[in-house]
Motif scaffolding. Structure first.
Motif, mmCIF file in Angstrom:
data_model
loop_
_atom_site.group_PDB
_atom_site.id
_atom_site.type_symbol
_atom_site.label_atom_id
_atom_site.label_comp_id
_atom_site.label_asym_id
_atom_site.label_seq_id
_atom_site.Cartn_x
_atom_site.Cartn_y
_atom_site.Cartn_z
ATOM 1 N N GLN A 46 -13.341 -14.099 -4.199
ATOM 2 C CA GLN A 46 -12.527 -15.118 -4.859
ATOM 3 C C GLN A 46 -11.039 -14.762 -4.870
ATOM 4 O O GLN A 46 -10.199 -15.604 -5.189
ATOM 5 C CB GLN A 46 -13.032 -15.323 -6.298
ATOM 6 N N SER A 47 -10.744 -13.532 -4.535
ATOM 7 C CA SER A 47 -9.349 -13.103 -4.524
ATOM 8 C C SER A 47 -8.614 -13.702 -3.327
ATOM 9 O O SER A 47 -9.167 -13.859 -2.241
ATOM 10 C CB SER A 47 -9.288 -11.577 -4.447
ATOM 11 N N THR A 48 -7.353 -14.038 -3.562
ATOM 12 C CA THR A 48 -6.561 -14.565 -2.460
ATOM 13 C C THR A 48 -5.900 -13.435 -1.667
ATOM 14 O O THR A 48 -5.397 -13.647 -0.563
ATOM 15 C CB THR A 48 -5.462 -15.504 -2.993
ATOM 16 N N LYS A 49 -5.884 -12.245 -2.249
ATOM 17 C CA LYS A 49 -5.190 -11.133 -1.603
ATOM 18 C C LYS A 49 -6.138 -10.133 -0.931
ATOM 19 O O LYS A 49 -5.785 -9.522 0.074
ATOM 20 C CB LYS A 49 -4.340 -10.392 -2.638
ATOM 21 N N LYS A 52 -11.240 -9.753 3.083
ATOM 22 C CA LYS A 52 -12.614 -10.251 2.998
ATOM 23 C C LYS A 52 -13.512 -9.445 3.943
ATOM 24 O O LYS A 52 -13.169 -9.229 5.112
ATOM 25 C CB LYS A 52 -12.679 -11.728 3.377
#
Lengths: 154, 169
Positions: A46-49, A52
């Motif tokens: 869920q993190s944008t930073k 992945k």
């Protein structure tokens, strides 16, 4: 009678070997440093930073069809040599520093026959950033029921 | 005669049992799935029998531990109307065939599909067993390996037609 100690030793040795063989696939043998908890993975996804990971499902197909982590690729049961081969083929061209998460969730952790062979294969290939998703009971109880993101189908 | 005597707390992975209340008791979703022989098996063809529907797989250790006891239960209660049906979650029938022979299984095993698993609320961990009454309604759902004494008590209740007693669980 004089053969009894030797016989007993042989039997004991066989029992130990059988126990070792039975334990060989147990996920509990994966070092804790190579585990990731479901909530940690969800935060990363869920993190944008955060970088992945490549998520690979190394369990049965029917479980994948019913529910899997969005974006996870189906590899198949790594307890099956063909599954391990599919895993090797999938990651062969990747950088050995690739962040890879493997998971199954078919069974309680200590009984999962799939995660350990998959972990072993990736380590043998030289991957240094491999995490096994720690699923204590099964994917239903520890992921789906928790309300974590889930996809269905192929 | 009772299996309970010889099987002390064998099912150590027992997790939960979910008895259905009278009002919420639903019919077991029907299915037609291939057996190991290739022939189709329809759940509805067993209407009139008490059915133990066992979702399992050869790679599932708690499932494997249950099978010999299910074989015993099938022998003990066949004449009283119990029919066990194994629903395999394996990827293919080959390991199931080997297992079937090795464990001398005495009840039919079908190969599951995702659709059927979903019709039973999703089978995302094994084993899962449903005990279905003669009229086709689900009386009990067991998630995780089942304590044998509990399961046998439920079976005897249903095969003897004391469905009302099932409400007391």
């Amino acid at each position: 009678m004089k053969h009894l100690p030797r016989t007993a030793a042989i039997i004991a040795g066989m029992a130990i070997m059988a126990a070792l063989a039975a334990n060989a696939y147990q996920a509990s043998l994966i070092p804790s440093s190579d585990l990731i908890n479901p909530d940690e993975l969800v935060k990363i996804l869920q993190s944008t930073k955060a970088t992945k990971p490549l998520i690979l499902q190394v369990g049965p197909h029917i479980l994948y069809l019913q529910a899997h982590i969005p974006g996870a690729e189906y590899i198949g049961s790594a307890s099956d040599p063909q599954g391990v081969q599919r895993l090797r083929t999938r990651v062969q061209s990747l950088s050995r520093g690739e962040f890879i998460v493997i998971y199954c969730g078919c069974c309680p952790w200590n009984h999962c026959p799939n995660v350990k062979p998959a972990h072993d294969a990736l380590r043998e290939m030289g991957f240094t950033k491999v995490k096994a998703l720690y699923i204590a009971e099964n994917f239903g109880a520890n992921w789906v029921v928790q309300g974590y993101p889930t996809a269905k189908g192929e | 005669m009772c299996l309970i005597a010889g099987a002390t707390v064998f099912f150590r992975h027992h997790r939960s049992v979910t008895p259905s209340t009278t009002g919420a008791r639903s019919y077991a979703p029907d299915f037609s799935l291939p057996q190991l022989s290739g022939q189709q098996l329809a759940l509805s063809s067993f209407r009139g029998k008490v059915v133990l529907l066992d979702f399992w797989a050869t790679w599932c250790e708690p499932c494997r531990e249950e099978i010999p006891h299910f074989v015993d239960l099938q022998n003990l209660y066949r004449n009283q109307g119990l029919q066990i049906i194994g629903v395999s979650m394996d990827d293919g029938p080959e390991p199931v065939r080997d297992f079937y022979q090795q464990f001398k299984m005495n009840y039919p095993v079908v190969m599951c599909t995702g659709k059927v698993a979903e019709s039973y609320g999703g089978v995302l961990g094994l084993p899962v067993a449903f005990l279905i009454g003669r009229e086709g309604r689900i009386y009990f759902k067991h998630i995780g390996a089942t304590e044998l004494s509990v399961l046998e008590q439920e079976i005897t209740t249903l095969v003897h037609g004391n469905d009302g007693q099932a409400n007391a669980h």
